[in-house]
Every structure is written in C-alpha cells, then in structure tokens.
Design an enzyme around this catalytic site. Structure first.
Site: not given
Length: 690
Positions: A629, A543, A664
């Site tokens: 995501d 991320s 995600h």
C-alpha cells in the site's frame, strides 16, 4: 497454533524524535522497512523479521476469530450470491462501435469488448481474467481504445502498489505492441489523431511528477511537463470533444492546468492560469471555448466560468453559472449543446442541465436519501445523457436521458441473484446536533419492523476527509448485517462535502477534531433515539476513515462493541513529518505541516491515534493493511495494534490483518475482495456477541 491469550510480542526499540522543540518516543519505528520504496515495487524484499512479525499478527487474528470461520464463509457466500455471475456494463457508443465489458460466469476480472453500434458480433479487446492468471494480485485500472478504433491500451498493476505498466494492443491482429510504458501512474490519454499516448510517470518516491508523450509503436518518450514542487501531483485528462488534452497539477488546496490543442498534439502545453495558493480550478473544452469549474472570487461552493482558448487566464473568466452559497457544484460534464452539473446539498445530489441559450432543467428524485451520479459517455455530439440512480434500498439503475424531451430509458438494473425486495427495507435521513450546534446528516438502512428499543446492533460508518462525500449507494454486501437485525448508519461528518465546501473546511486542518466529535455526536444521537445503545455499536472506517476510527477509539472507547479500522491512517504525526513518503508533501494543506508549523504539530499531536493511546480499557479492534500500500503503509496498522496492546487495561483482543499480496484496496478480484469484508462483518458480529 497461536494462543489467543498471548498475542504476538512486538519488540520495543525506542527512538526519540525531536521536532520544533517537542520530543516524542516511538517504540515501533523498526517496523518500517528501510527499503520500503523497493518493497512497494517488489514485496518479496520485505525484511525477514518484519515479515515474520506481520505473519504472526495474521496467525493471531485467525486464532482469535477461529470460531467465526464458518460464519465468514457463510457471509462470503451470501455476498457472492448477490453478485450477478455473468454481469455486464451498459455499452458506451462511440462512432461505429459500442464499447463495454462483461464478466464470464464466476470470473474475477472482466473481458473488455466491443460490438458494432447497432448490434453484431463481439470483438474481444482484453481478457483481464486470463491476464491475471499466475498473479497473486492483478488489476486493470484504465482501458481506452484509440480514437481511430484501431488500438486498445490498458494499464495493469501486478503487485498492488499502484505503479502501472501500459500495454497497447493492435485490435485487428490481436497482438501486443512491444516495449510497454513502465512506471505509469495509471493515467494516460490518446491524442485525437491516435498517433500518441500521453502518460504520467511515477518517480521512485511514488509520486506522479512528469508527463510524457509517446509515439505509438516506438519506445521513445518525450518529456512535455515536469513538476518540481514535490507537494504537487500531476494528472491527465482529455476533452470528450477531442479539442483538448489537459495536464493538471496541484495539491489538496491549489491547482494549475495546462492545455494542449487536440488538433496539434505536439504543440507546447499552454498554461491556463498560474497557480495561486488556495485557487482551485478544472477545465474542459466546449468546442469553441473553455468551461472552468473554480472557487475563484470567494466562490466557496464553486462556480462555472467560460474563457476563450486564446486568452484563457483568470482575467478573461466570465461567470456562466454564478456561485450560490449552499449549492455545491461537485462535478460537471459537457455535451455539444449542454453543460451538465451535479449540485449537492444535505448529502443528496441534483443533476442540472444547462443548454447553450441559458435555459436549465433538472433531474428530480423524491427520496430521503439517494444518489444521482453521472455516467459520462464517449460521445460529445449527442443529446443523450446517462446517469445512475440508487438509494440504500434501491439497487443501481442506469438511465439514458433524452435531454430535449426529458424521456428516460432504463438501460440496466443491478441484478441481485439471491433476490432483493426493497419494500422489506427502510431508509431514513436523521440529523444529529454537534456540541457547537452544527447539524450532521445521518443515513439509516434497516429492515422494516426492526425494533427501536435500543436492542439492535448498529454498524456505524464514517470517513470525513479530503472533501470526499460518502454517498448513500445501495450496498448489497451490508445486507449480510442488516438481514441479521443490524441497523446500518452512515455519519456524514465534517471533513466531507455532503453539505458543501464549508462542511469540508470545518473538518480540516486546525478544525479536524470536528470530524471526530461529529462521529461521536452521531453515535450518541442514535443511542438517545433508541436505535441502539452503548457497546452495541461497531464503528467502521477506512484509510482517512481509519484515522477517524483511531481517534474515536481513544476518545470514547466506552461507546463501541468493536472497531474495524481498514488500512487506517493512524500514525499521523510520524507520517506527515516524513517527507520521503509518497503522499506527505501533498497532504500538508489537508492536515498542516508539523515540520515547520508548531501550531500544526500541536493540533496533530492532540488527535493522532498512535500518539494518543492511553491506559484505558479498549474494545476489540481489527486493523487491516496491505503490504504494498503506497497510501497508508503497512506499518501504520501494525504499529498501532502493538501500542494498543501495550496500554489497554482490558482483556479484549486487539488484532491486525495484513494482506501480504495486495495494497490499499485489498484483493482486486470481485469475489476475492469479499474475503476481508466477510471477516470484517464476522468480527462485528463476534464483537457484539462475545
């Protein structure tokens, strides 16, 4: 079958973007589906040519790593062997019952259960494993019983987009109430009377912007709060005391809180303190007053104040735990006669207990690197505090702590079925020095006797954004590398709060480059101390930690044997300039707003990984993503990989792996989630040995 010497060819369709008098060119903007918002809710709507390209990328990755297929299966089996097949949580008592969850042997998802408080037959509230049947993706993010113990509500996501549906179950009849709540953020709370559910709505842009109240059993939602600032996200919480329901709204810099009295849940929400740029605060209910965690009055590392319900504004805040620089208050929780706070310094936590008369005690640990974390319960009128202890060598332990006597009761130790002997491993806390003199904590895990002559391969993990602290938990999965002679290291770089709020501020906005140079300084320190050597390091981050990976890949490609960029935020300049994306307005305090601020544009342009790829030899890269995501969209890793291939002057494979069925956080099942991690670790070993 893909030829590993011929990766997928991504078409170039250059567009020129003019912004604040600056021009940039993007060859791969076409990878962003024009209907991406619909794709989030229904991944089957992805444009055919984009889907074909992502599938070609996956096939290429499989071809390059075909020789590691057996290793991936071995690693996955190892990791699975360290997970208790029929694991269960320590139950949380509440009134006449104790609530918890447990896994059937081999189940991917838990069964939510309750028993009589003092023992007795189990009542099944929800079988999430059964609910997951037929879904490529399934996750329950929140599950809460009503205060009267008659109903049970849960929020489920069936596509990985973090847009949830909330169902309510009548516990006595085991029936679902009709008309579930749709388009929920996953955050909901019961009113103390059990008649209402408050929930957060997600709009078509993927932003939580409204709070509704629903009378349980009726398909009627009453709007009680709407946020008009697209950069502020809305959340909900409820006091353990039952005295308050809180609506929170804010961005990464500023917060605002409203209170609804628990004994009058249809009353209008009362504003505690109007939003003021830079003022952060969070409130909880201590029966006869509010307790507020805040950075008001230049309390950089935060302080605790109290305020009356009738006049809760800042003018009436009175210091309860004053600000002490260097003692960062990371969180707090309340019991009837106690305020419990977690203070952090040098990447370690302390739990401090304050009683109503002002006396304090703490829970002490004596290790170089460890985690102490609160595990808040469901009851307010209790003197029992539950906390979790862990370290890189010590599996998690759950303790019930009797506050008046200081007695600890060990309730559970994380079981490692394959076996784990902590004495065979060693944890160290090292310190690297940045170019500007800042000292960067490093947590090390290795097997005892690992040679420190530079020969060991090293797995270096980092994050460094949003004030998130990477704490040194026990991670059974990383043993698949450590047991093969690897050293695992965590770089506690600026941008997190391992050393307090100033540590975060020093890696944010105009100071973001510090996060990247800190990570490089850690790698160089470990090389200088003979823990490893150049090109024996595999860097790993996800991320915003994927942004870190992209930046250090561009700055110092010579250091790495390989880079694992998980759901990487690498197309920073384009993303933070796109107001339609779910998180962009919320993110401007973190990164700067390149739409209005030329200095912010130039700062981001100087490090944005996608925009700083140059002609140089890059090491092997594995970039992962998720089709649904909403946080880091699938096209970021796909574009990044395509551009890296355009520019690299080396021969190392540059790969993308896009999960077509998840978002995600990857696959939701506890064993399914190991597939990608096993591939990551197999890639790391392959990168060292190639």
């Amino acid at each position: 079958m893909n030829d590993i010497t011929n990766p997928p060819h991504a078409l170039k369709e250059p567009i020129h973007i003019e912004q604040l008098g600056r021009v940039r060119t993007d060859d791969y903007a076409w990878m962003k589906d024009p209907d991406w918002q619909l794709v989030l809710r229904d991944p089957a709507r992805l444009r055919a040519d984009i889907r074909a390209h992502l599938l070609a990328e996956n096939a290429y990755t499989d071809a390059v790593l075909a020789g590691t297929t057996g290793l991936q299966e071995t690693i996955r089996a190892e990791m699975k062997s360290r997970i208790q097949p029929d694991d269960a949580a320590v139950p949380w008592p509440d009134g006449a019952f104790a609530y918890g969850y447990r896994y059937e042997a081999g189940a991917e998802h838990p069964r939510y259960i309750r028993t009589p408080r003092d023992g007795g037959p189990e009542t099944l509230l929800l079988d999430a494993d059964a609910q997951a049947a037929g879904h490529a993706y399934y996750r329950v993010i929140a599950a809460h019983h009503s205060p009267d113990h008659r109903q049970f509500a849960y929020a489920e996501d069936t596509q990985g987009s973090e847009i949830y549906r909330v169902w309510v179950i009548d516990i006595a009849t085991r029936t679902l109430l009709p008309d579930p709540i749709e388009s929920c953020m996953g955050e909901f709370v019961w009113s103390p009377c059990s008649r209402y559910i408050f929930w957060v709505f997600v709009n078509d842009s993927g932003r939580p912007d409204k709070v509704y109240r629903r009378t349980v059993g009726r398909a009627e939602d009453i709007l009680i709060y709407e946020e008009t600032d697209q950069g502020f996200f809305v959340g909900l919480s409820s006091a353990t005391s039952g005295g308050s329901i809180f609506i929170t709204t804010g961005d990464n810099d500023t917060s605002e809180v409203y209170r609804i009295p628990g004994n009058d849940p249809t009353a209008p929400a009362q504003l505690i303190e109007p939003r003021t740029k830079g003022l952060r605060y969070r409130a909880d209910d201590w029966r006869d007053r509010l307790i507020i965690l805040t950075n008001a009055d230049d309390a950089t590392d935060f302080k605790l104040v109290e305020a009356p319900f009738a006049t809760p504004g800042r003018a009436h805040w009175r210091d309860l735990v004053p600000h002490r620089p260097g003692h960062f208050i990371a969180e707090f929780t309340l019991l009837a006669d106690y305020i419990i706070r977690v203070e952090r310094a040098d990447a370690n936590n302390r739990i401090i207990i304050r009683i109503r008369d002002g006396g304090e005690s703490d829970i002490a640990v004596h290790e170089q690197a460890y985690v102490l974390a609160l595990d808040p319960g469901l009851e307010f009128d209790t003197a029992t505090l539950r906390f979790i202890y862990s370290s890189p060598t010590t599996p998690r332990q759950w303790f019930d702590y009797d506050i008046p006597t200081g007695a600890r009761q060990l309730r559970k130790t994380q079981t490692i079925p394959a076996g784990h002997d902590p004495t065979q491993y060693e944890t160290r806390r090292l310190t690297a020095t940045a170019a500007d003199g800042a000292t960067i904590p490093i947590t090390i895990l290795m097997r005892r006797g690992t040679p420190l002559d530079g020969s060991a391969p090293l797995h270096l993990y980092g994050y460094g954004s949003y004030g998130m602290s990477i704490q040194p938990w026990f991670q059974s999965n990383i043993l698949s590398l450590v047991d093969r002679g690897w050293i695992h290291a965590i770089a506690h770089i600026r941008g997190g709060t391992e050393k307090g709020w100033n540590w975060f501020l020093a890696g944010r906005g105009p100071h973001k480059m510090n996060s990247f140079t800190d990570f490089i300084a850690v790698a160089e320190h470990l090389i200088a101390e003979n823990y490893t050597r150049p090109r024996r390091i595999v860097a790993h981050g996800g991320s915003a930690g994927g942004l870190l990976m992209g930046a250090v890949l561009n700055i110092r490609p010579d250091l790495w044997a390989g880079v694992i960029a998980a759901v990487p935020f690498v197309d920073v300049l384009n993303t933070i300039s796109d107001e339609t994306l779910p998180l962009t307005p919320l993110e401007w305090p973190e990164w700067g707003n390149p739409l209005t601020d030329a200095a912010a544009y130039d700062t981001i342009a100087a490090y944005s990984p996608y925009d700083n790829i140059t002609a140089q030899p890059y090491p092997p890269v594995l970039a992962t993503g998720g089709l649904s995501d909403p946080r880091v969209t699938y096209w970021e890793p796909a574009k990044f990989v395509a551009r890296l291939r355009d520019h690299t002057t080396g021969t190392a494979p540059i790969m993308a792996r896009i999960n077509m069925d998840a978002g995600h956080f990857g696959n939701a099942g506890r064993f399914d989630a190991l597939k990608q991690l096993a591939q990551n670790y197999a890639f790391a070993i392959w990168a060292i040995e190639r």
